[in-house]
Motif scaffolding. Structure first.
Motif, PDB file in Angstrom:
ATOM      1  N   ARG A 124     -30.600 -45.227   7.442  1.00 45.85           N
ATOM      2  CA  ARG A 124     -29.146 -45.348   7.579  1.00 45.85           C
ATOM      3  C   ARG A 124     -28.744 -45.653   9.017  1.00 45.85           C
ATOM      4  O   ARG A 124     -27.747 -46.331   9.259  1.00 45.85           O
ATOM      5  CB  ARG A 124     -28.463 -44.085   7.076  1.00 45.85           C
ATOM      6  N   LEU A 125     -29.502 -45.153   9.970  1.00 45.00           N
ATOM      7  CA  LEU A 125     -29.226 -45.463  11.365  1.00 45.00           C
ATOM      8  C   LEU A 125     -29.374 -46.967  11.602  1.00 45.00           C
ATOM      9  O   LEU A 125     -28.534 -47.602  12.242  1.00 45.00           O
ATOM     10  CB  LEU A 125     -30.157 -44.674  12.285  1.00 45.00           C
ATOM     11  N   GLN A 126     -30.445 -47.536  11.057  1.00 49.20           N
ATOM     12  CA  GLN A 126     -30.657 -48.972  11.171  1.00 49.20           C
ATOM     13  C   GLN A 126     -29.530 -49.737  10.474  1.00 49.20           C
ATOM     14  O   GLN A 126     -29.090 -50.781  10.950  1.00 49.20           O
ATOM     15  CB  GLN A 126     -32.004 -49.370  10.566  1.00 49.20           C
ATOM     16  N   LEU A 127     -29.053 -49.211   9.355  1.00 48.14           N
ATOM     17  CA  LEU A 127     -27.956 -49.849   8.629  1.00 48.14           C
ATOM     18  C   LEU A 127     -26.699 -49.909   9.497  1.00 48.14           C
ATOM     19  O   LEU A 127     -26.032 -50.939   9.568  1.00 48.14           O
ATOM     20  CB  LEU A 127     -27.669 -49.105   7.323  1.00 48.14           C
TER      21      LEU A 127
ATOM     22  N   SER B 224     -17.954 -47.772   5.946  1.00 47.55           N
ATOM     23  CA  SER B 224     -17.018 -47.267   6.952  1.00 47.55           C
ATOM     24  C   SER B 224     -16.965 -45.742   6.935  1.00 47.55           C
ATOM     25  O   SER B 224     -16.998 -45.090   7.983  1.00 47.55           O
ATOM     26  CB  SER B 224     -15.632 -47.844   6.698  1.00 47.55           C
ATOM     27  N   LEU B 225     -16.898 -45.172   5.744  1.00 49.77           N
ATOM     28  CA  LEU B 225     -16.839 -43.714   5.638  1.00 49.77           C
ATOM     29  C   LEU B 225     -18.156 -43.072   6.082  1.00 49.77           C
ATOM     30  O   LEU B 225     -18.155 -42.030   6.736  1.00 49.77           O
ATOM     31  CB  LEU B 225     -16.482 -43.313   4.210  1.00 49.77           C
ATOM     32  N   LEU B 226     -19.270 -43.694   5.735  1.00 49.91           N
ATOM     33  CA  LEU B 226     -20.562 -43.168   6.177  1.00 49.91           C
ATOM     34  C   LEU B 226     -20.673 -43.207   7.695  1.00 49.91           C
ATOM     35  O   LEU B 226     -21.158 -42.268   8.322  1.00 49.91           O
ATOM     36  CB  LEU B 226     -21.720 -43.959   5.553  1.00 49.91           C
ATOM     37  N   MET B 227     -20.210 -44.301   8.289  1.00 48.34           N
ATOM     38  CA  MET B 227     -20.264 -44.416   9.747  1.00 48.34           C
ATOM     39  C   MET B 227     -19.314 -43.435  10.410  1.00 48.34           C
ATOM     40  O   MET B 227     -19.493 -43.090  11.570  1.00 48.34           O
ATOM     41  CB  MET B 227     -19.973 -45.856  10.182  1.00 48.34           C
ATOM     42  N   GLY B 228     -18.322 -42.965   9.662  1.00 47.16           N
ATOM     43  CA  GLY B 228     -17.415 -41.942  10.163  1.00 47.16           C
ATOM     44  C   GLY B 228     -17.993 -40.545  10.059  1.00 47.16           C
ATOM     45  O   GLY B 228     -17.371 -39.576  10.473  1.00 47.16           O
ATOM     46  N   GLY B 229     -19.186 -40.425   9.479  1.00 47.17           N
ATOM     47  CA  GLY B 229     -19.874 -39.141   9.425  1.00 47.17           C
ATOM     48  C   GLY B 229     -19.784 -38.413   8.092  1.00 47.17           C
ATOM     49  O   GLY B 229     -20.260 -37.289   7.977  1.00 47.17           O
TER      50      GLY B 229
END
Length: 145
Positions: free
Chosen positions: A125-128, A87-92
């Motif tokens: 990570r984009l694919q993730l 979640s934090l990674l997807m938040g940038g």
């Protein structure tokens, strides 16, 4: 892009469909942008941004995804901490920022990201992020008012 409500930069995108211009002939047009200074157009752009921002939904990782997978008899999926990292990674956030926010070591975050990528069967990570959204690891929730 809007900076300090004082100036905006609007990139121009060339039209390709039905155009007899350079893009239709296979040529790459020069990049171009419009700089907008204070005035009615900038005010309108700021208001548009604010309206869109107010309607935006945060991407949240679904904490019960791991439980659903276990109940359904599917292979072990991400645990609650994996989903919080995601979640934090997807938040940038960067790995270091995630580690600091969760009180983890940098290597722990990196191992968890690697595990998530292996679970998803992806290499980037984009694919993730795409896999997480497509396979129910994420849930969009409206903020509580």
């Amino acid at each position: 892009m809007i900076a300090d409500r004082a100036v905006a930069l609007l990139p121009f995108t060339p039209r390709t469909a039905g155009s007899a211009g350079p893009a239709a002939l296979g040529e790459v047009p020069e990049p171009a942008a419009l700089v907008v200074h204070r005035g009615p157009l900038l005010s309108t752009l700021v208001n548009l941004f604010e309206d869109i921002w107010n309607e935006a939904l945060p991407a949240r990782v679904c904490a019960d995804a791991a439980r659903r997978r276990a109940v359904d008899g599917l292979p072990a999926g991400p645990d609650a901490l994996d989903l919080e990292v995601l979640s934090l990674l997807m938040g940038g956030l960067t790995d270091a920022s995630v580690a600091k926010q969760l009180g983890l070591g940098l290597r722990t975050v990196q191992r968890r990201v690697k595990r998530l990528m292996e679970l998803a069967g992806v290499t980037t990570r984009l694919q993730l992020g795409w896999h997480a959204a497509a396979h129910g690891w994420t849930a969009v929730r409206r903020p509580q008012s």
